[in-house]
Design a protein around this motif. Structure first.
Motif, PDB file in Angstrom:
ATOM      1  N   THR A  57       0.688  -1.292  -0.048  1.00 30.81           N
ATOM      2  CA  THR A  57       0.108  -0.032  -0.195  1.00 30.81           C
ATOM      3  C   THR A  57       0.781   1.115  -0.057  1.00 30.81           C
ATOM      4  O   THR A  57       0.505   2.334  -0.669  1.00 30.81           O
ATOM      5  CB  THR A  57      -0.870   0.112   1.124  1.00 30.81           C
ATOM      6  N   SER A  58       1.854   1.185   0.747  1.00 35.23           N
ATOM      7  CA  SER A  58       2.806   2.429   0.702  1.00 35.23           C
ATOM      8  C   SER A  58       3.545   2.767  -0.548  1.00 35.23           C
ATOM      9  O   SER A  58       3.728   3.733  -0.768  1.00 35.23           O
ATOM     10  CB  SER A  58       3.853   2.405   1.938  1.00 35.23           C
ATOM     11  N   SER A  59       3.691   1.765  -1.480  1.00 32.81           N
ATOM     12  CA  SER A  59       4.477   2.074  -2.698  1.00 32.81           C
ATOM     13  C   SER A  59       3.167   1.828  -3.655  1.00 32.81           C
ATOM     14  O   SER A  59       3.647   1.869  -5.124  1.00 32.81           O
ATOM     15  CB  SER A  59       5.271   0.841  -2.975  1.00 32.81           C
ATOM     16  N   ARG A  60       1.964   1.935  -3.214  1.00 35.91           N
ATOM     17  CA  ARG A  60       0.727   2.071  -4.261  1.00 35.91           C
ATOM     18  C   ARG A  60       0.962   0.852  -5.243  1.00 35.91           C
ATOM     19  O   ARG A  60       0.510   0.960  -6.395  1.00 35.91           O
ATOM     20  CB  ARG A  60       0.693   3.356  -4.840  1.00 35.91           C
ATOM     21  N   GLY A  61       1.279  -0.276  -4.703  1.00 40.49           N
ATOM     22  CA  GLY A  61       1.344  -1.422  -5.628  1.00 40.49           C
ATOM     23  C   GLY A  61       0.248  -2.389  -5.482  1.00 40.49           C
ATOM     24  O   GLY A  61       0.097  -3.380  -6.392  1.00 40.49           O
ATOM     25  N   ILE A  62      -0.722  -1.951  -4.598  1.00 38.12           N
ATOM     26  CA  ILE A  62      -1.972  -2.760  -4.533  1.00 38.12           C
ATOM     27  C   ILE A  62      -3.242  -1.822  -4.435  1.00 38.12           C
ATOM     28  O   ILE A  62      -3.144  -0.804  -3.729  1.00 38.12           O
ATOM     29  CB  ILE A  62      -1.869  -3.911  -3.304  1.00 38.12           C
ATOM     30  N   PRO A  63      -4.367  -2.313  -5.039  1.00 43.25           N
ATOM     31  CA  PRO A  63      -5.604  -1.261  -4.899  1.00 43.25           C
ATOM     32  C   PRO A  63      -5.973  -1.323  -3.464  1.00 43.25           C
ATOM     33  O   PRO A  63      -6.119  -2.207  -2.880  1.00 43.25           O
ATOM     34  CB  PRO A  63      -6.594  -1.741  -5.848  1.00 43.25           C
ATOM     35  N   HIS A  64      -6.379  -0.080  -2.906  1.00 46.23           N
ATOM     36  CA  HIS A  64      -6.824   0.037  -1.429  1.00 46.23           C
ATOM     37  C   HIS A  64      -7.522   1.270  -1.333  1.00 46.23           C
ATOM     38  O   HIS A  64      -7.305   2.387  -2.334  1.00 46.23           O
ATOM     39  CB  HIS A  64      -5.627  -0.196  -0.399  1.00 46.23           C
ATOM     40  N   GLN A  65      -8.026   1.628  -0.249  1.00 46.70           N
ATOM     41  CA  GLN A  65      -8.746   2.926   0.139  1.00 46.70           C
ATOM     42  C   GLN A  65      -8.340   3.247   1.558  1.00 46.70           C
ATOM     43  O   GLN A  65      -8.005   2.403   2.284  1.00 46.70           O
ATOM     44  CB  GLN A  65     -10.306   2.894  -0.075  1.00 46.70           C
ATOM     45  N   LYS A  66      -8.474   4.515   1.872  1.00 47.99           N
ATOM     46  CA  LYS A  66      -8.131   4.978   3.406  1.00 47.99           C
ATOM     47  C   LYS A  66      -9.249   5.470   3.624  1.00 47.99           C
ATOM     48  O   LYS A  66      -9.795   6.533   3.083  1.00 47.99           O
ATOM     49  CB  LYS A  66      -6.962   6.012   3.213  1.00 47.99           C
ATOM     50  N   LEU A  67      -9.860   5.152   4.865  1.00 46.91           N
ATOM     51  CA  LEU A  67     -11.057   5.763   5.474  1.00 46.91           C
ATOM     52  C   LEU A  67     -10.140   6.249   6.844  1.00 46.91           C
ATOM     53  O   LEU A  67     -10.213   5.754   7.753  1.00 46.91           O
ATOM     54  CB  LEU A  67     -12.138   4.962   5.826  1.00 46.91           C
ATOM     55  N   GLY A  68      -9.970   7.621   6.866  1.00 50.52           N
ATOM     56  CA  GLY A  68      -9.323   8.113   7.718  1.00 50.52           C
ATOM     57  C   GLY A  68      -8.022   7.596   7.914  1.00 50.52           C
ATOM     58  O   GLY A  68      -7.157   7.742   7.011  1.00 50.52           O
ATOM     59  N   ARG A  69      -7.607   6.872   9.073  1.00 50.17           N
ATOM     60  CA  ARG A  69      -6.382   6.343   9.263  1.00 50.17           C
ATOM     61  C   ARG A  69      -6.396   4.739   8.907  1.00 50.17           C
ATOM     62  O   ARG A  69      -5.332   4.134   8.833  1.00 50.17           O
ATOM     63  CB  ARG A  69      -5.796   6.578  10.592  1.00 50.17           C
ATOM     64  N   ARG A  70      -7.748   4.040   8.588  1.00 49.43           N
ATOM     65  CA  ARG A  70      -7.511   2.809   8.417  1.00 49.43           C
ATOM     66  C   ARG A  70      -7.681   2.321   6.806  1.00 49.43           C
ATOM     67  O   ARG A  70      -8.133   3.139   5.896  1.00 49.43           O
ATOM     68  CB  ARG A  70      -9.178   2.553   8.740  1.00 49.43           C
ATOM     69  N   LEU A  71      -6.720   1.435   6.568  1.00 46.75           N
ATOM     70  CA  LEU A  71      -6.893   1.044   5.151  1.00 46.75           C
ATOM     71  C   LEU A  71      -8.082  -0.086   5.151  1.00 46.75           C
ATOM     72  O   LEU A  71      -8.284  -0.859   6.064  1.00 46.75           O
ATOM     73  CB  LEU A  71      -5.579   0.025   4.992  1.00 46.75           C
ATOM     74  N   THR A  72      -8.505   0.238   3.634  1.00 45.06           N
ATOM     75  CA  THR A  72      -9.619  -0.827   3.384  1.00 45.06           C
ATOM     76  C   THR A  72      -9.192  -1.292   2.167  1.00 45.06           C
ATOM     77  O   THR A  72      -8.708  -0.712   1.327  1.00 45.06           O
ATOM     78  CB  THR A  72     -11.056  -0.272   3.461  1.00 45.06           C
ATOM     79  N   PHE A  73      -9.859  -2.740   1.897  1.00 41.53           N
ATOM     80  CA  PHE A  73      -9.500  -3.259   0.689  1.00 41.53           C
ATOM     81  C   PHE A  73     -10.980  -4.012  -0.034  1.00 41.53           C
ATOM     82  O   PHE A  73     -11.738  -4.490   1.020  1.00 41.53           O
ATOM     83  CB  PHE A  73      -8.891  -4.294   0.699  1.00 41.53           C
ATOM     84  N   LEU A  74     -11.219  -3.926  -1.378  1.00 46.31           N
ATOM     85  CA  LEU A  74     -12.414  -4.329  -1.796  1.00 46.31           C
ATOM     86  C   LEU A  74     -11.898  -5.689  -2.547  1.00 46.31           C
ATOM     87  O   LEU A  74     -10.942  -5.833  -3.226  1.00 46.31           O
ATOM     88  CB  LEU A  74     -13.250  -3.487  -2.685  1.00 46.31           C
TER      89      LEU A  74
END
Length: 107
Positions: A57-74
């Protein structure tokens, strides 16, 4: 009627693209209402350590979303990401080389 030559890899890519399109159309309504996965759930879903997910996620290598400080994935985005990372087998590469050589020798 004409015959079209296509490499096994190209055929596989066409089939994969068609399947992705059909799956996207059929799962669109369910994916919009699907509950996002937490980092723990995504790590379990993918079978990787949480550290690996944080690095991706930090290298933007995988799709994700941030809700506030929380990482979420579909899940549908994770599935597409997995499919896009498929590596070809040695046999597929050799078949492509043979097909390429045949095409070049006909020119």
């Amino acid at each position: 009627m004409s015959i079209i030559l296509i490499s096994p890899a190209d055929l596989e890519e066409l089939i994969s693209a068609s399947l992705r399109k059909v799956l996207a159309e059929t799962t669109l309504s369910t994916s919009q209402t699907a509950k996002p996965l937490s980092i723990d759930e995504a790590a379990t879903y993918l079978g990787v350590p949480k550290n690996t997910l944080y690095q991706l996620t930090s290298s933007r290598g995988i799709p994700h979303q941030k809700l506030g400080r929380r990482l979420t994935f579909l899940t549908h985005q994770l599935d597409d990401w997995i499919l896009s990372r498929k590596r070809r087998t040695r046999q597929e590469i050799e078949e492509d080389a043979v097909t390429y050589k045949r095409k070049e020798s006909k020119k």
